[in-house]
Design a protein around this motif. Structure first.
Motif, PDB file in Angstrom:
ATOM      1  N   GLU A 208       0.830  -1.204   0.000  1.00 27.99           N
ATOM      2  CA  GLU A 208       0.000   0.000   0.000  1.00 27.99           C
ATOM      3  C   GLU A 208       0.864   1.253   0.000  1.00 27.99           C
ATOM      4  N   PHE A 212       1.105   4.108  -3.250  1.00 30.81           N
ATOM      5  CA  PHE A 212       0.751   5.522  -3.094  1.00 30.81           C
ATOM      6  C   PHE A 212       1.974   6.416  -2.861  1.00 30.81           C
ATOM      7  N   SER A 213       3.167   5.889  -3.080  1.00 36.74           N
ATOM      8  CA  SER A 213       4.368   6.711  -2.958  1.00 36.74           C
ATOM      9  C   SER A 213       4.591   7.480  -4.260  1.00 36.74           C
ATOM     10  N   ALA A 288      -6.323   1.088  -7.505  1.00 33.13           N
ATOM     11  CA  ALA A 288      -5.545   2.324  -7.502  1.00 33.13           C
ATOM     12  C   ALA A 288      -4.261   2.160  -8.304  1.00 33.13           C
ATOM     13  N   HIS A 289      -3.621   1.004  -8.150  1.00 29.46           N
ATOM     14  CA  HIS A 289      -2.383   0.764  -8.888  1.00 29.46           C
ATOM     15  C   HIS A 289      -2.643   0.698 -10.389  1.00 29.46           C
ATOM     16  N   GLN A 292      -3.161   4.125 -11.697  1.00 28.63           N
ATOM     17  CA  GLN A 292      -1.880   4.818 -11.852  1.00 28.63           C
ATOM     18  C   GLN A 292      -1.152   4.358 -13.109  1.00 28.63           C
TER      19      GLN A 292
END
Length: 361
Positions: A208, A212-213, A288-289, A292
Motif C-alpha cells: 500500500e 501511493f508513494s 488504484a495501482h 496509476q
C-alpha cells in the motif's frame, strides 16, 4: 462406562533404549515422534506404545472401570502400516484412518462411536521460489478417544513438541485428559493463523505504501501474489469455525476445557475477520495501482504524440522542398535557406510551448 481392554500387538513399535528414554526419540525411520502415558496429569515413560496402552488399560483403573489416565501418541506423515497398527489398538474407524494417511482434507469434526476425529489446517509463511514469502499449508489430524489421543501431522508446520512440553508443565490442565490435549493443539494451530495473518498484514502495508508513494513502481505482480496467499489463508481459517463450535458442545469435553475452547473459537473469529478484511483492502489497492498505470501510460502516449507532432513540422516542410519543381517559392533567394530554418524553428517552438502549457510535455 467400562473400557474395552484391547491387548496391543507386542511389536507395535520398537522399544526405546535405554529404559529412561524420554528424550531419546523414536526409532530411526519411524513416523512416531513421541508417545507417553499420562496418569493424574504426569507423564509416565514406557519402552513401547503398547506398554503405554497396557499401563493405562490394565494397570490403572478406577473402581467404576474407567481409565484414570490416557495415552498420547504423536506421528508425522505415517505410513499405512504404522497407522493400521494404532487403528487396531485404539479401534480407529477405517475411513478416518484413510483420511489421516492421505491428508488433503478440509477442516472437519467427525464422530465414530466414542472416538472423535478432527482435521485442522496448519499454515506457515515461508520464502517461495522467487524469494517472496508464500503461505504454505499442512494438516493435523486428531483421534480423540476416552483414554487416548493420536495426533497425525502432515507438512512442516504446526510442530507439536512445544505443545506437549507446555502441557507437561501444567499437570492441572493435563489431568482433564484427552480433551486437554485437543484444546492445546487447536490453540496452537489458531496461534499459527494469527502469526501468519500478522505477517501478511505487514506485506500488505508495504504494498500500500509503495502504490501511493511518489515513486513509480510496478506492484501488480506482488498484489496478485498477496491476493493468492490471502485465499490460501482463508481456506485454512474459515472452515475450522464449525468443528470448533461442535467440539465446544460435546459432553466428553469437561466444563473447564469448554471455556478454553470457546476462547480459541473467539481468537479464530477475530483472525477470520482479519483475513477477510485483507481481501477487501487489496481490491482498492489493486484498482488504484491499475489506475496509476493507466494514467502513466496515457501520459507517455501524450508525450509521444506531442513530440511526433513537433517533428512533423520540419518533416513536412523538408518533404515539400524536396520535390523537383522548377518554380519553388524562395528557391532562388540568397537567404531562403535561413528563412525556411527560421520558420521550422518558430513552428516547433510554438508547438512545444503549447504542449508544455497543456501538460503534454
Amino acid at each position: 462406562m467400562a473400557m474395552t481392554r484391547v491387548r496391543p500387538p507386542r511389536a507395535l513399535f520398537k522399544p526405546r533404549r535405554p529404559q529412561d528414554a524420554r528424550r531419546q526419540g523414536p526409532p530411526r525411520g519411524s513416523a512416531v515422534i513421541d508417545w507417553a502415558a499420562y496418569i493424574d496429569g504426569h507423564r509416565v515413560c514406557t519402552d513401547t506404545v503398547g506398554d503405554a496402552v497396557r499401563l493405562i488399560r490394565d494397570g490403572r483403573l478406577t473402581p467404576e472401570g474407567d481409565s484414570a489416565g490416557f495415552v498420547w501418541v504423536g506421528l508425522h506423515e505415517p505410513s499405512a502400516s504404522e497407522l493400521s497398527d494404532l487403528a487396531e489398538v485404539f479401534g480407529l474407524h477405517p475411513l478416518a484412518v484413510e483420511d489421516a494417511i492421505h491428508a488433503h482434507q478440509r477442516p472437519k469434526h467427525e464422530r465414530y462411536d466414542d472416538v472423535h476425529f478432527v482435521v485442522m489446517k496448519t499454515v506457515g509463511y515461508v520464502p517461495g521460489e522467487d524469494g517472496s514469502e508464500v503461505v504454505e499449508t499442512g494438516e493435523i489430524m486428531i483421534f480423540c478417544g476416552p483414554d487416548f489421543v493420536v495426533t497425525v501431522r502432515h507438512g512442516t508446520h504446526g510442530e507439536l513438541a512445544p505443545v506437549r512440553t507446555r502441557l507437561e508443565r501444567d499437570p492441572a490442565r493435563l489431568v482433564h485428559g484427552p480433551a486437554a490435549v485437543l484444546h492445546a493443539v487447536t490453540d496452537h494451530v489458531v496461534d499459527g493463523y494469527v502469526n501468519v495473518a500478522d505477517a501478511v498484514q505487514e506485506d500488505i502495508d508495504e504494498v500500500e505504501e509503495a502504490v501511493f508513494s511518489p515513486e513509480r513502481t510496478d506492484e501488480s505482480r506482488r498484489i496478485y501474489r498477496l491476493k493468492r496467499e490471502v485465499i490460501q489463508l482463508k481456506r485454512a481459517v474459515g472452515p475450522l469455525a464449525g468443528p470448533l463450535r461442535s467440539l465446544s458442545g460435546r459432553r466428553f469435553v469437561p466444563a473447564e476445557i469448554k471455556e478454553y475452547l470457546r476462547d480459541v473459537e473467539d481468537h479464530l473469529t477475530r483472525v477470520r475477520e482479519q483475513v477477510e478484511s485483507y481481501d477487501e483492502l487489496l481490491n482498492p489497492i489493486l484498482q488504484a495501482h491499475m489506475t496509476q498505470v493507466t494514467v502513466a501510460d496515457n501520459k507517455d502516449m501524450r508525450k509521444i504524440s506531442a513530440w511526433g507532432a513537433i517533428f512533423m513540422v520540419p518533416t513536412a516542410i523538408a518533404g515539400i522542398y524536396g520535390m523537383n519543381f522548377d518554380f519553388m517559392p524562395e528557391t532562388n533567394w540568397r537567404y531562403g535557406y535561413f528563412m525556411i530554418l527560421g520558420v521550422i524553428g518558430a513552428a516547433c517552438l510554438s508547438l512545444y510551448r503549447g504542449f508544455r502549457r497543456n501538460g503534454w510535455l
